[in-house]
Design an enzyme around this catalytic site. Structure first.
Site, PDB file in Angstrom:
ATOM      1  N   GLU A  57      41.365  47.487  42.703  1.00  0.00           N
ATOM      2  CA  GLU A  57      42.722  46.443  42.784  1.00  0.00           C
ATOM      3  C   GLU A  57      42.636  46.033  44.407  1.00  0.00           C
ATOM      4  OE1 GLU A  57      42.921  49.748  41.619  1.00  0.00           O
ATOM      5  OE2 GLU A  57      44.327  49.452  40.423  1.00  0.00           O
ATOM      6  N   CYS A  85      48.018  52.730  39.980  1.00  0.00           N
ATOM      7  CA  CYS A  85      48.362  53.561  40.161  1.00  0.00           C
ATOM      8  C   CYS A  85      49.688  53.039  40.765  1.00  0.00           C
ATOM      9  CB  CYS A  85      47.956  54.334  41.787  1.00  0.00           C
ATOM     10  SG  CYS A  85      47.578  53.266  42.922  1.00  0.00           S
ATOM     11  N   CYS A  88      49.057  50.269  44.244  1.00  0.00           N
ATOM     12  CA  CYS A  88      48.096  48.785  43.551  1.00  0.00           C
ATOM     13  C   CYS A  88      49.512  48.270  42.817  1.00  0.00           C
ATOM     14  CB  CYS A  88      47.023  49.438  42.095  1.00  0.00           C
ATOM     15  SG  CYS A  88      45.901  50.645  43.620  1.00  0.00           S
TER      16      CYS A  88
END
Length: 151
Positions: A57, A85, A88
C-alpha cells in the site's frame, strides 16, 4: 457493474502479490485506480529493501501521489489483497484515499483490530473481493515458510 470491476482490478493486485511471493516476500499486492485506470502498483518489498515501511500500500500510495502530482487521493480507489495494517491505514487516512477495496481480512494485524477510526471518515470500504484467492496465496506462502524453517 461495480463488483465485476472490483474483481478485475483485484486480479491485478493479486498479480502484484504474486511478484512478492516470487521474491520471498509476504504476498500482498496493491494498485490504485483513478478514472477507471491503474495509476500505481505496489507489492511488499520489506525484505528486499530492508525497510519495514515498504508495504504494498505504501509503495502504491507513493507512486500514485507522484503520478497525480498531489498527496490527496480522494478520487482514487486502492485495491489491496490483504486488509491494511495500522501503518498503512494511517497513510491511507493522510492521503485521503476515497475508496479502499481489500480481499482477505487480517484478524491479527489488520487496522480494524486496533480501531476503525484509523480510516478516514469519508473513506468507503468494500471487503472480501476475491477473498479466497487472496487467502490461498498467503496460506501457500506461510506453509512454504514453515516447511523451510523445519529443515
Amino acid at each position: 457493474m461495480q463488483s465485476d470491476k472490483d474483481e478485475s482490478f483485484m486480479k491485478i493486485a493479486l498479480q502484484q502479490a504474486e511478484l512478492a511471493f516470487d521474491e520471498g516476500e509476504i504476498p500482498v499486492g496493491a494498485i490504485i485506480v483513478a478514472d477507471g485506470k491503474v495509476i500505481a502498483k505496489g507489492y511488499n518489498q520489506t525484505e528486499k529493501l530492508n525497510d519495514p515501511t515498504a508495504h504494498a500500500e505504501m509503495i502504491a500510495i507513493t507512486a500514485a501521489g507522484h503520478y497525480l502530482g498531489s498527496r490527496h487521493l480522494q478520487d482514487c480507489t486502492l485495491y489491496v489483497t490483504l486488509e491494511p495494517c495500522a501503518m498503512c491505514a494511517g497513510a491511507i487516512y493522510w492521503g485521503q484515499v476515497g475508496r479502499i477495496v481489500y480481499g482477505a481480512s487480517d484478524e491479527k494485524r489488520g487496522f480494524k483490530s486496533y480501531s476503525e477510526k484509523l480510516a478516514h471518515p469519508r473513506a468507503k470500504f468494500t471487503t472480501g473481493v476475491l477473498e479466497g484467492e487472496c487467502k490461498e496465496l498467503l496460506m501457500k506462502f506461510f506453509k512454504q515458510l514453515r516447511q523451510k524453517r523445519k529443515k
